[in-house]
Scaffold this motif. Structure first.
Motif, mmCIF file in Angstrom:
data_model
loop_
_atom_site.group_PDB
_atom_site.id
_atom_site.type_symbol
_atom_site.label_atom_id
_atom_site.label_comp_id
_atom_site.label_asym_id
_atom_site.label_seq_id
_atom_site.Cartn_x
_atom_site.Cartn_y
_atom_site.Cartn_z
ATOM 1 N N LEU A 1 33.457 38.069 45.769
ATOM 2 C CA LEU A 1 33.158 38.274 47.402
ATOM 3 C C LEU A 1 32.554 39.755 47.445
ATOM 4 O O LEU A 1 32.028 39.883 48.451
ATOM 5 C CB LEU A 1 34.837 38.354 47.790
ATOM 6 N N LYS A 2 32.569 40.708 46.368
ATOM 7 C CA LYS A 2 32.298 41.773 46.598
ATOM 8 C C LYS A 2 30.517 41.884 46.799
ATOM 9 O O LYS A 2 29.825 42.725 47.264
ATOM 10 C CB LYS A 2 32.468 42.771 45.417
ATOM 11 N N ASN A 3 30.138 40.816 46.256
ATOM 12 C CA ASN A 3 28.504 40.616 46.374
ATOM 13 C C ASN A 3 27.949 40.294 47.786
ATOM 14 O O ASN A 3 26.800 40.171 47.805
ATOM 15 C CB ASN A 3 27.826 39.758 45.208
ATOM 16 N N TYR A 4 28.988 39.939 48.626
ATOM 17 C CA TYR A 4 28.528 39.295 50.000
ATOM 18 C C TYR A 4 29.083 40.087 51.072
ATOM 19 O O TYR A 4 30.226 40.658 50.951
ATOM 20 C CB TYR A 4 28.981 37.813 50.080
ATOM 21 N N LYS A 5 28.393 40.104 52.391
ATOM 22 C CA LYS A 5 28.854 40.655 53.371
ATOM 23 C C LYS A 5 29.400 39.644 54.344
ATOM 24 O O LYS A 5 30.547 39.977 54.951
ATOM 25 C CB LYS A 5 27.620 41.459 54.114
ATOM 26 N N ASN A 6 28.705 38.441 54.843
ATOM 27 C CA ASN A 6 29.070 37.756 55.609
ATOM 28 C C ASN A 6 29.680 36.321 54.828
ATOM 29 O O ASN A 6 29.088 35.854 54.003
ATOM 30 C CB ASN A 6 27.861 37.233 56.345
ATOM 31 N N ILE A 7 30.953 36.051 55.242
ATOM 32 C CA ILE A 7 31.566 35.018 54.476
ATOM 33 C C ILE A 7 32.155 33.933 55.568
ATOM 34 O O ILE A 7 32.733 34.284 56.539
ATOM 35 C CB ILE A 7 32.798 35.366 53.716
ATOM 36 N N ILE A 8 31.833 32.752 55.392
ATOM 37 C CA ILE A 8 32.356 31.593 56.297
ATOM 38 C C ILE A 8 33.010 30.709 55.303
ATOM 39 O O ILE A 8 32.535 30.244 54.216
ATOM 40 C CB ILE A 8 31.161 31.021 57.043
ATOM 41 N N THR A 9 34.083 30.167 55.730
ATOM 42 C CA THR A 9 34.911 29.120 55.094
ATOM 43 C C THR A 9 34.776 27.970 55.907
ATOM 44 O O THR A 9 34.871 28.119 57.139
ATOM 45 C CB THR A 9 36.481 29.697 54.901
ATOM 46 N N VAL A 10 34.584 26.809 55.233
ATOM 47 C CA VAL A 10 34.438 25.320 56.219
ATOM 48 C C VAL A 10 35.510 24.495 55.580
ATOM 49 O O VAL A 10 35.639 24.256 54.189
ATOM 50 C CB VAL A 10 33.237 25.064 55.578
ATOM 51 N N GLU A 11 36.227 23.770 56.249
ATOM 52 C CA GLU A 11 37.386 22.909 55.920
ATOM 53 C C GLU A 11 37.464 21.815 57.033
ATOM 54 O O GLU A 11 37.571 22.014 58.078
ATOM 55 C CB GLU A 11 38.545 23.728 55.526
ATOM 56 N N ASP A 12 37.971 20.427 56.325
ATOM 57 C CA ASP A 12 38.494 19.534 57.198
ATOM 58 C C ASP A 12 39.777 19.471 57.137
ATOM 59 O O ASP A 12 40.516 18.708 56.835
ATOM 60 C CB ASP A 12 37.919 18.129 56.666
ATOM 61 N N HIS A 13 40.407 20.776 57.596
ATOM 62 C CA HIS A 13 41.814 20.907 57.664
ATOM 63 C C HIS A 13 42.127 21.838 59.015
ATOM 64 O O HIS A 13 41.216 22.627 59.209
ATOM 65 C CB HIS A 13 42.221 21.591 56.285
ATOM 66 N N SER A 14 43.186 22.243 59.025
ATOM 67 C CA SER A 14 43.672 22.961 60.233
ATOM 68 C C SER A 14 43.197 24.519 59.937
ATOM 69 O O SER A 14 43.256 24.856 58.788
ATOM 70 C CB SER A 14 45.276 23.075 60.657
ATOM 71 N N ILE A 15 42.765 25.195 60.758
ATOM 72 C CA ILE A 15 42.335 26.680 60.586
ATOM 73 C C ILE A 15 43.641 27.502 60.205
ATOM 74 O O ILE A 15 43.654 28.607 59.894
ATOM 75 C CB ILE A 15 41.590 27.254 61.518
ATOM 76 N N ILE A 16 44.703 26.894 60.394
ATOM 77 C CA ILE A 16 46.061 27.599 60.201
ATOM 78 C C ILE A 16 46.692 27.169 58.963
ATOM 79 O O ILE A 16 46.742 25.948 58.647
ATOM 80 C CB ILE A 16 47.001 27.316 61.239
ATOM 81 N N GLY A 17 46.520 28.134 57.775
ATOM 82 C CA GLY A 17 47.183 27.724 56.600
ATOM 83 C C GLY A 17 46.241 27.168 55.476
ATOM 84 O O GLY A 17 46.794 26.826 54.430
ATOM 85 N N GLY A 18 44.890 26.733 55.853
ATOM 86 C CA GLY A 18 44.115 26.349 54.942
ATOM 87 C C GLY A 18 43.201 27.152 54.003
ATOM 88 O O GLY A 18 43.869 28.590 53.873
ATOM 89 N N LEU A 19 42.045 27.093 53.867
ATOM 90 C CA LEU A 19 41.156 27.767 52.878
ATOM 91 C C LEU A 19 40.784 29.038 53.752
ATOM 92 O O LEU A 19 40.607 30.205 52.937
ATOM 93 C CB LEU A 19 39.707 26.765 52.781
ATOM 94 N N GLY A 20 40.422 28.820 54.837
ATOM 95 C CA GLY A 20 40.096 30.200 55.484
ATOM 96 C C GLY A 20 41.370 31.355 55.316
ATOM 97 O O GLY A 20 41.002 32.489 55.390
ATOM 98 N N SER A 21 42.603 30.903 55.719
ATOM 99 C CA SER A 21 43.698 31.690 55.730
ATOM 100 C C SER A 21 43.875 32.269 54.405
ATOM 101 O O SER A 21 44.244 33.543 54.528
ATOM 102 C CB SER A 21 44.907 30.828 56.001
ATOM 103 N N ILE A 22 43.522 31.542 53.267
ATOM 104 C CA ILE A 22 43.800 31.953 51.960
ATOM 105 C C ILE A 22 42.559 32.994 51.652
ATOM 106 O O ILE A 22 43.008 34.168 51.059
ATOM 107 C CB ILE A 22 43.453 30.708 51.114
ATOM 108 N N ILE A 23 41.593 33.034 52.118
ATOM 109 C CA ILE A 23 40.264 33.966 51.903
ATOM 110 C C ILE A 23 40.656 35.033 52.859
ATOM 111 O O ILE A 23 40.521 36.468 52.600
ATOM 112 C CB ILE A 23 39.174 33.372 52.463
ATOM 113 N N ALA A 24 41.304 34.827 54.142
ATOM 114 C CA ALA A 24 41.459 35.982 55.105
ATOM 115 C C ALA A 24 42.709 36.969 54.537
ATOM 116 O O ALA A 24 42.632 38.105 54.352
ATOM 117 C CB ALA A 24 42.104 35.404 56.462
ATOM 118 N N GLU A 25 43.364 36.360 53.978
ATOM 119 C CA GLU A 25 44.661 36.973 52.994
ATOM 120 C C GLU A 25 44.128 38.024 51.814
ATOM 121 O O GLU A 25 44.509 39.216 51.747
ATOM 122 C CB GLU A 25 45.735 35.947 52.670
ATOM 123 N N ILE A 26 42.962 37.193 51.218
ATOM 124 C CA ILE A 26 42.735 37.981 50.037
ATOM 125 C C ILE A 26 41.971 39.326 50.503
ATOM 126 O O ILE A 26 41.796 40.491 50.149
ATOM 127 C CB ILE A 26 41.856 37.096 49.205
#
Lengths: 305, 266
Positions: A231-256
């Motif tokens: 992640l340190k090598n990137y500034k703009n990050i987008i997560t894409v998932e066929d899952h709710s935006i609550i508790g999925g891949l996006g949430s995991i990356i946001a936590e990190i």
């Protein structure tokens, strides 16, 4: 090679069953749809049809696991992960080595909201000891089934029904805990897994070289040090998932990102807090902006290309 | 095997239940006291903890954990003074049985309705391994209100899993009130029979009756899975706890009640 992920799962499990006699299969009247039928045909004595009784199936899987077997319990992801209290007590609390295979994760088509699973990652993530893996291509599926058959941990496999043309290189190697950078970029990074990853990959290919693509097939655990290095090598990050935006891949990356004070622009793209509609899978991908064309537009806008 | 000393063992187990719950300052005392004879007899006659590949005991009504722990202690399978650690951090004796912490426990349970399904898993596992192991499952009479119990019963009957014996601790009460006030049972034994079980009804405090059933289950070639409905008394052995649902689950058993209970059992 184009193959649905569930078919790759079913064929590989049946192949592994010959050598690994510990593997047993449990179905809840959906073995054909879940592709457990390949295993059922080859190994009838190690195959158990429980009927439309998912709670009972969860307990049976736990008991078989505590008897020394490696059960693969497959059903629609929405049905089986809905049995939260049963999975929590019988499998998780006992740290049972059961592999729960939730097929039909994501946008499945005309059957609509009740059968489509867009909350399963969120539900399963909080259960102790569970690993969560979502294969992205037929090649990766084979490796993940092999890993799951040998591991002794409780595992939730999120398997899609979508057909995916193989896009991962021949030398691709799945490793639990490690996300895999399948395309390098500069400043901009797309994170996804499952069949939607292939859509992301195709969209990025059209947009040139400065967008990286990260395959997050190992959803839990994630080696945090390893992903932070990426992640340190990137500034703009987008997560894409066929899952709710609550508790999925996006949430995991946001936590990190939040836990580690990483200064990033993050966009979480997925299903908003709602049920999904009925239609063909391709129409649904368009409607929820997860098809290649929509993703191209979204990436363009977010990455300001 | 079950003689006069067995009566003493059961008395000691009851004292240990009261003692450990008094120390823990909480616990399900009533439904623990109702299944003392059942758990004692199952473990004594059915489970050989020294064997690796052995029969299994699934305590589906996990809130009777104090009875399981007290019985294991009576068989010298716990550490000295370990009963004092009931319901405490780092203890092997958690509020509900935890297999990860105490490996004598065959199945961690607590959320009701799940143990019979796990028993099926053990039963199928035993068949696949050709090991001829028997599975004992203890259910609460309130617990069978859970739908999963009937999913399991349907499966056991359909596949005639003869290596399973199910005991129902029929103490006639559940968490809040009596079964009759909550959800009365109708034709209970007939229901189980219709699913394919051989059913029996016994006095669940009669060591002789329980012994007879267990010995015949272990020896004979059963034709069907067995369901034993056991008439029991909630709070059995302590006069002021008997059939008194205030003692389903106690918070802080008073010193006075503790002494009274112990003296009644001595």
């Amino acid at each position: 090679m184009t193959l649905s992920i569930r078919e790759a799962f079913g064929r590989e499990l049946a192949r592994l069953g010959k050598k690994n006699k510990k593997i047993v299969a449990i179905s809840c009247d959906l073995k054909d749809a879940c592709k457990l039928s390949f295993f059922f045909e080859k190994f009838p004595k190690r195959s158990f049809e429980v009927g439309i009784a998912e709670a009972n199936a969860v307990g049976i899987a736990a008991g078989l696991s505590m008897s020394g077997f490696r059960p693969f319990l497959a059903s629609f992801a929405s049905f089986i992960t809905g049995k939260n209290i049963e999975i929590r007590t019988s499998i998780s609390y006992n740290k049972c080595g059961v592999v729960i295979v939730g097929t039909h994760g994501g946008l499945i088509g005309p059957d609509g909201a009740t059968q489509s699973s867009v909350q399963d990652i969120a539900v399963m993530r909080s259960l102790p000891y569970f690993e969560i893996i979502q294969p992205s291509s037929p090649r990766e599926t084979k490796q993940i089934i092999n890993y799951s058959s040998l591991s002794k941990k409780p595992i939730y496999l999120r398997i899609a029904r979508n057909e995916v043309t193989e896009f991962l290189p021949k030398n691709y190697k799945f490793k639990i805990g490690l996300p895999s950078l399948i395309k390098r970029g500069k400043r901009n990074l797309v994170i996804s897994s499952g069949p939607i990853l292939s859509n992301c990959f195709m969209a990025v290919k059209k947009l040139g070289n400065n967008i990286g693509v990260l395959n997050l097939s190992s959803i839990k655990p994630i080696n945090e040090k390893y992903i932070i290095r990426i992640l340190k090598n990137y500034k703009n990050i987008i997560t894409v998932e066929d899952h709710s935006i609550i508790g999925g891949l996006g949430s995991i990356i946001a936590e990190i990102i939040a836990k580690n004070n990483l200064n990033k622009n993050l966009k979480i793209h997925g299903i908003k807090d709602d049920f999904v509609d009925s239609d063909t899978p391709s129409s649904l991908e368009k409607f929820y902006k997860l098809d290649i064309k929509s993703l191209e537009k979204i990436f363009k806008k977010f990455f300001r290309i | 095997m079950l003689n006069k000393s067995a009566l003493n063992y059961c008395k000691n187990i009851r004292k240990k239940i009261i003692f450990s719950i008094y120390y823990a300052r909480s616990g399900h005392v009533g439904p623990s006291l109702s299944c003392v004879e059942l758990i004692y007899s199952i473990l004594k006659l059915g489970i050989n903890y020294k064997k690796k590949n052995r029969n299994k005991f699934v305590l589906s009504k996990g809130h009777a954990a104090p009875t399981l722990y007290a019985t294991l202690d009576e068989f010298n399978l716990l550490k000295k003074n370990e009963l004092k650690t009931l319901r405490k951090v780092k203890s092997r004796l958690q509020g509900h049985p935890d297999k990860k912490k105490l490996n004598l426990v065959d199945t961690g349970t607590g959320a009701l309705g799940q143990g019979l399904s796990i028993s099926i898993g053990y039963s199928l596992g035993s068949k696949l391994l050709n090991s001829n192991n028997k599975i004992f499952c203890l259910l609460g009479d309130g617990e069978i209100q859970e739908g999963q119990i009937w999913e399991s019963a349907m499966y056991i009957g359909a596949h005639n899993l003869k290596n399973i014996i199910v005991f129902i601790d029929g103490n006639k009460f559940q968490n809040e009130r009596s079964i009759a006030e909550t959800l009365p049972e109708k034709n209970l034994l007939k229901k189980w029979e219709s699913f394919g079980f051989k059913t029996m009804r016994i006095n669940g405090h009669s060591l002789i009756a329980i012994e007879k059933i267990i010995k015949s289950f272990l020896k004979s070639k059963n034709k069907k899975p067995i369901l034993v409905y056991c008439d029991t008394i909630k709070g059995k052995g302590v006069s002021f706890m008997e059939n008194n649902n205030k003692f389903h689950s106690v918070k802080d058993l008073s010193e006075e009640n503790y002494r009274k209970a112990i003296s009644e059992l001595s």
